[in-house]
Each structure stands twice: as structure tokens, then as C-alpha cells.
Design a protein around this motif. Sequence first.
Motif, mmCIF file in Angstrom:
data_model
loop_
_atom_site.group_PDB
_atom_site.id
_atom_site.type_symbol
_atom_site.label_atom_id
_atom_site.label_comp_id
_atom_site.label_asym_id
_atom_site.label_seq_id
_atom_site.Cartn_x
_atom_site.Cartn_y
_atom_site.Cartn_z
ATOM 1 N N ASN A 8 45.522 4.856 26.430
ATOM 2 C CA ASN A 8 46.129 4.053 25.387
ATOM 3 C C ASN A 8 45.304 4.359 24.145
ATOM 4 O O ASN A 8 44.129 4.013 24.076
ATOM 5 C CB ASN A 8 46.096 2.573 25.742
ATOM 6 N N VAL A 9 45.906 5.044 23.185
ATOM 7 C CA VAL A 9 45.211 5.488 21.982
ATOM 8 C C VAL A 9 45.433 4.420 20.909
ATOM 9 O O VAL A 9 46.549 4.227 20.445
ATOM 10 C CB VAL A 9 45.747 6.857 21.520
ATOM 11 N N GLU A 39 40.163 3.549 38.053
ATOM 12 C CA GLU A 39 39.068 3.545 37.080
ATOM 13 C C GLU A 39 39.556 3.082 35.713
ATOM 14 O O GLU A 39 40.709 3.308 35.345
ATOM 15 C CB GLU A 39 38.485 4.959 36.949
ATOM 16 N N PHE A 40 38.656 2.433 34.957
ATOM 17 C CA PHE A 40 38.895 2.009 33.576
ATOM 18 C C PHE A 40 37.690 2.389 32.731
ATOM 19 O O PHE A 40 36.554 2.249 33.175
ATOM 20 C CB PHE A 40 39.090 0.490 33.502
ATOM 21 N N GLN A 41 37.944 2.837 31.500
ATOM 22 C CA GLN A 41 36.882 3.050 30.514
ATOM 23 C C GLN A 41 37.455 2.734 29.132
ATOM 24 O O GLN A 41 38.573 3.141 28.813
ATOM 25 C CB GLN A 41 36.392 4.502 30.506
ATOM 26 N N LEU A 42 36.690 2.010 28.325
ATOM 27 C CA LEU A 42 37.010 1.817 26.921
ATOM 28 C C LEU A 42 36.090 2.751 26.146
ATOM 29 O O LEU A 42 34.860 2.630 26.242
ATOM 30 C CB LEU A 42 36.794 0.362 26.490
ATOM 31 N N TYR A 52 40.244 4.459 19.216
ATOM 32 C CA TYR A 52 39.624 4.109 20.482
ATOM 33 C C TYR A 52 40.541 4.618 21.585
ATOM 34 O O TYR A 52 41.767 4.616 21.428
ATOM 35 C CB TYR A 52 39.516 2.587 20.637
ATOM 36 N N LEU A 53 39.961 5.021 22.707
ATOM 37 C CA LEU A 53 40.753 5.422 23.866
ATOM 38 C C LEU A 53 40.513 4.429 24.995
ATOM 39 O O LEU A 53 39.369 4.130 25.330
ATOM 40 C CB LEU A 53 40.365 6.827 24.332
ATOM 41 N N VAL A 54 41.598 3.931 25.548
ATOM 42 C CA VAL A 54 41.533 3.094 26.738
ATOM 43 C C VAL A 54 41.982 3.990 27.884
ATOM 44 O O VAL A 54 43.150 4.383 27.961
ATOM 45 C CB VAL A 54 42.448 1.855 26.625
#
Length: 120
Positions: A8-9, A39-42, A52-54
Motif C-alpha cells: 500500500n503506497v 508478514e507486515f512491515q511499515l 511510505y510503503l505498507v
Amino acid sequence: MSSVVKFNVLTVPEGAGTTLEERFAKRAGLVEDQPGFEEFQLLRPVEGTDKYLVYTRWRSEEDFQNWVNGQAFRQGHAQAAADAQKEGAPAGHGHGHGGPAASNSEIWGFEVVQRVCAES
């Protein structure tokens, strides 16, 4: 079957990054227990961009779609919108898809064809 990755940009205006990060921190736990979640990364920008990339990784596209169309997704976005209203944003804004924390959102999807991890 290969995993799928979704980015999600989020376009984040100058000075709103901390707000965005705090809102995501408050949503902790809403995606981790979803079937197929891996997995998740902000990701905070560091070089010349306001994006930001989600990052999320899922077992399958179906698992991702089930999450997006499910209760936990709606709950997390409703809570973020409520938090934004408390901060003075207009109703329906400020949850990472508009309002003061992000001015634009775009989803990029990829299929994982190769993955290498460091050994523990």
C-alpha cells in the motif's frame, strides 16, 4: 503455491509521518491473526520521496481478499478514522487513505517467485 505481496503506497505530506506511524501502531494485532497472513512491515522513506510503503505478505491472493473484505480490516480503518477525527480531520479521513496522515493511496501486488532469508 507462492505467497503474494501487497504494497500500500501512501503519499504522506511533510510532517505527517509521525501521525501515520502512530495510527499504524494503534492497529497492531488486527492483521497478525488473519488466516493466510505471513508478514507486515511499515516502511518509512529515507531518500527523496514522500511515499511510505505498507508491506504485507499473504499465503494467497484469496487470503488477502478475505482480509480486505473482512471485519478486522473494517475495524482497523474505522478506529483510525475515529482517531483522525479526534485530531481534527474531517469525517472519513486520516486513516492512511486521505486526510492529514496521507494524501493518496495506491495498492501494488506481486507474486513471490524467489525468496532468500538469513539463517538464524
